[in-house]
Design a protein around this motif. Structure first.
Motif, PDB file in Angstrom:
ATOM      1  N   LEU A 165     -27.736   2.285 -24.318  1.00 49.97           N
ATOM      2  CA  LEU A 165     -28.872   3.042 -23.793  1.00 49.97           C
ATOM      3  C   LEU A 165     -29.860   2.049 -23.208  1.00 49.97           C
ATOM      4  N   LEU A 166     -29.995   2.054 -21.888  1.00 47.66           N
ATOM      5  CA  LEU A 166     -30.930   1.168 -21.196  1.00 47.66           C
ATOM      6  C   LEU A 166     -32.272   1.878 -21.082  1.00 47.66           C
ATOM      7  N   LEU A 167     -33.348   1.174 -21.471  1.00 51.65           N
ATOM      8  CA  LEU A 167     -34.689   1.747 -21.472  1.00 51.65           C
ATOM      9  C   LEU A 167     -35.655   0.835 -20.723  1.00 51.65           C
ATOM     10  N   ALA A 168     -36.660   1.440 -20.104  1.00 51.12           N
ATOM     11  CA  ALA A 168     -37.752   0.666 -19.520  1.00 51.12           C
ATOM     12  C   ALA A 168     -39.018   1.513 -19.553  1.00 51.12           C
ATOM     13  N   VAL A 169     -40.139   0.875 -19.854  1.00 54.87           N
ATOM     14  CA  VAL A 169     -41.437   1.563 -19.831  1.00 54.87           C
ATOM     15  C   VAL A 169     -42.461   0.639 -19.181  1.00 54.87           C
ATOM     16  N   THR A 177     -50.150  -4.057 -26.730  1.00 58.27           N
ATOM     17  CA  THR A 177     -49.968  -3.119 -27.829  1.00 58.27           C
ATOM     18  C   THR A 177     -49.588  -1.743 -27.312  1.00 58.27           C
ATOM     19  N   LEU A 178     -50.286  -1.289 -26.288  1.00 57.69           N
ATOM     20  CA  LEU A 178     -50.047   0.056 -25.768  1.00 57.69           C
ATOM     21  C   LEU A 178     -48.650   0.198 -25.183  1.00 57.69           C
ATOM     22  N   VAL A 179     -48.171  -0.807 -24.447  1.00 53.39           N
ATOM     23  CA  VAL A 179     -46.835  -0.683 -23.863  1.00 53.39           C
ATOM     24  C   VAL A 179     -45.776  -0.704 -24.963  1.00 53.39           C
ATOM     25  N   ARG A 218     -44.928   5.256 -17.094  1.00 53.31           N
ATOM     26  CA  ARG A 218     -43.679   5.805 -16.586  1.00 53.31           C
ATOM     27  C   ARG A 218     -42.530   5.135 -17.325  1.00 53.31           C
ATOM     28  N   ALA A 219     -41.373   5.758 -17.285  1.00 48.21           N
ATOM     29  CA  ALA A 219     -40.218   5.234 -18.011  1.00 48.21           C
ATOM     30  C   ALA A 219     -38.934   5.541 -17.260  1.00 48.21           C
ATOM     31  N   ALA A 220     -37.888   4.820 -17.627  1.00 53.29           N
ATOM     32  CA  ALA A 220     -36.548   5.052 -17.092  1.00 53.29           C
ATOM     33  C   ALA A 220     -35.558   4.938 -18.244  1.00 53.29           C
TER      34      ALA A 220
END
Length: 219
Positions: free
Chosen positions: A78-82, A112-114, A47-49
């Motif tokens: 630009l604020l990102l999160a995953v 690695t995946l994240v 999921r992401a934001a």
């Protein structure tokens, strides 16, 4: 925001996390990577934001010279999160408790995946901004350079990452789920590259595999 998994795990990057970059991969490690990839594709729920904020409103999140230099010339952030989700945390706990060797490989594969997911999200947002005639810097995360990790709780709150992606920050500034990334990019109406932090003040200095390989981010 639900995110798709990439087509495959970046095995070369996973091996770098394991300290085996450029070396012959033992069959046993190769088999553990296969097992880890299969488990991640079974347990991950990415999921992401994302949030765009005008630069003049970012002041409460900014501290230190490095993040200021990274955003120089930008009029927007630009604020990102995953995150890979809580299922991967559970898988990691089981692996560490029952098979340490596999647990270490699974941890490297999950890291690695994240990162792959963060790269995909960044590239998607970059293309979106380019369609508007705007430009984006690279990612800069709390804890990089002299940007203190202590901004993490406020960053998560600003991004509404709990509601959007199920990402929270503990009082000690640790993200949960564990395999999560937060980052800030700058945006402008002219080409901007941002500034990569040096190793001297980086919070990840002691564990950074790139620095140990002699290939720090600032190069």
């Amino acid at each position: 925001m639900i995110r798709p998994l990439p087509p495959a795990l970046d095995r070369a990057e996973a091996l770098r996390y394991l300290g085996g970059a450029g070396k012959e991969v033992p069959p046993a490690v190769d088999a553990l990577l296969d097992k880890a990839a299969a488990e991640l594709w079974r347990t991950a729920a990415p999921r992401a934001a994302v949030r765009r904020v005008s630069a003049d409103k970012l002041a409460p999140l900014l501290a230190g010279r490095d993040i200021a230099a990274h955003l120089k010339g930008c009029d927007e952030g630009l604020l990102l999160a995953v995150t890979l989700g809580a299922g991967v945390d559970s898988a990691l706990r089981r692996a560490m408790a029952t098979d340490m060797a596999y647990g270490v490989v699974l941890d490297a594969a999950a890291s690695t995946l994240v990162e792959q997911l963060a790269n995909d999200l960044e590239n998607e947002q970059r293309a979106l901004l380019e369609s508007e005639g705007r430009y984006l810097t690279g990612r800069f995360s709390p804890g990089y350079g002299d940007w203190p990790i202590t901004v993490q709780p406020a960053f998560v709150q600003w991004l509404d990452a709990g509601r959007q992606a199920g990402i929270c920050s503990t009082a000690s500034c640790v993200l949960t789920p564990g395999k999560s990334i937060t980052a800030l990019c700058g945006a402008a109406d002219h080409p901007v590259k941002g500034k990569l932090a040096g190793c001297a003040t980086c919070a990840l200095r002691e564990t950074c595999t790139k620095r140990k390989e002699g290939k720090p981010c600032a190069q």
